[in-house]
Design an enzyme around this catalytic site. Sequence first.
Site, PDB file in Angstrom:
ATOM      1  CB  ILE A 121      -0.969  -0.013   1.206  1.00  0.00           C
ATOM      2  CG1 ILE A 121      -2.049  -1.085   0.984  1.00  0.00           C
ATOM      3  CG2 ILE A 121      -1.589   1.361   1.437  1.00  0.00           C
ATOM      4  CD1 ILE A 121      -3.037  -1.227   2.110  1.00  0.00           C
ATOM      5  CG  MET A 124       0.207  -0.190  -5.034  1.00  0.00           C
ATOM      6  SD  MET A 124       0.365  -0.058  -6.829  1.00  0.00           S
ATOM      7  CE  MET A 124      -1.300   0.457  -7.252  1.00  0.00           C
ATOM      8  CD  GLU A 125      -3.036   4.603  -1.868  1.00  0.00           C
ATOM      9  OE1 GLU A 125      -3.148   5.773  -2.274  1.00  0.00           O
ATOM     10  OE2 GLU A 125      -3.897   3.718  -2.097  1.00  0.00           O
ATOM     11  CB  SER A 126       3.193   7.957  -1.133  1.00  0.00           C
ATOM     12  OG  SER A 126       3.832   7.062  -0.231  1.00  0.00           O
ATOM     13  CE1 TYR A 311      -4.180   1.259  -4.390  1.00  0.00           C
ATOM     14  CE2 TYR A 311      -5.586  -0.156  -3.064  1.00  0.00           C
ATOM     15  CZ  TYR A 311      -4.563   0.766  -3.158  1.00  0.00           C
ATOM     16  OH  TYR A 311      -3.915   1.181  -2.018  1.00  0.00           O
TER      17      TYR A 311
END
Length: 399
Positions: A121, A124-126, A311
């Site tokens: 996560i 993927m997010e940052s 996702y």
Amino acid sequence: MRFAVRGVWAIFALYLTISAAFAQENPSFVAWREAFRVEALAAGISAATFDSAFDGVNVSERVLQADASQPEFTRTIWSYLDGAVSARRIRLGQQKLAENADMLDAVEEQYGVDRHIVVAIWGMESDFGQVRGDISIIQALATLAYDGRRAAWGREQLIAALRILEEGNMTSEQMRGSWAGAMGHTQFIPTSYLQYAVDFDGDNRRDLIGSHTDALASAANYLARNGWSNGQSWGQEVVLPSDFAYALSGRHNVQSLSQWSSLGVHLAGGSPLPATDEMASIIAPAGSQGPAFLIHNNFSVIMRYNNSTSYAMAIGHLADRLRGGPAFVGAWPRDARPLNLSQRREVQNLLSIHGYSPGPADGIMGARTRAAVRSFQRRAGVTEDGYVSIALLEQLRNH
Ligand code: CA
């Protein structure tokens, strides 16, 4: 006397400053802000927090443009996965796992969520904290609340963002993120922040922007509170028998592993499925021409974080690769051309004309559109995989 003259000059200078500021401000935004201020104060936000947060805030053209843009092409799942689960990201993720081993031990212990999922996560997010967004969150949300297609959503998020400031977690200058209001290492929107963010580094502030420790623990907390099952996988790649009835595929068609096994489904490596009564679904994200996956309840929990099959696939697969697992075996239909916006709308219009209910012709292939595609495929006697392709568009045109 001299004091009085200085005072007059000071007031005049202040007047010039204020009028200059108002001259640049959009008057209807100012009126909106004053009305919203009343609402925010009634919701418990202090005048000091509100006024300091809104200092210099105006309508952002950048945010309006981003909100209005509609992609000409939506990415295919294979291209999305290529970018999300790249060799570079796997290597960086493994490095982050090693660097943060003690903290991740504590996060796993506290929340019962696999560290590889949590680090996936983060990636993927940052991109592991490297891309957190630099837009003022108050400015972004004020723009969306004032003039977006999602004004009610924007107001709710804006109140939540002000509450985060009111709690003293960070300053409004530090509160930066994406144009859509997502913040920090794990890109939480403000309502999720209020509900799920935790202080895990012990400084009494829930800081998902400045502290990756707080952010990773908060992501684990999010998944745990949304029903994550410790020790359960997100899913596995499977091979379907050649006569598999694709009508049985889809996230909401749940059967036991024994039932799937009796239909001839086996793991991609060739092993049989474990003969248990554990419930799972089968998805084929690129239709019958691409690989298939057995997905468990944790897959749906990941989708609570971000409501997208691609996702959830990326998080699950990246986590497996970080753990040292193999790449997918099955080939994606990489030769297939993606549909452009007008073709996607045409699919929806043709489905409506033929009597199905795909929802508005917005070019977004959501759950309603895919359900309508399946109904059409069933009646047309073609493989019922719900996948929108050029071949499907031609079938609809010729129907
Ligand atoms: Ca903290």
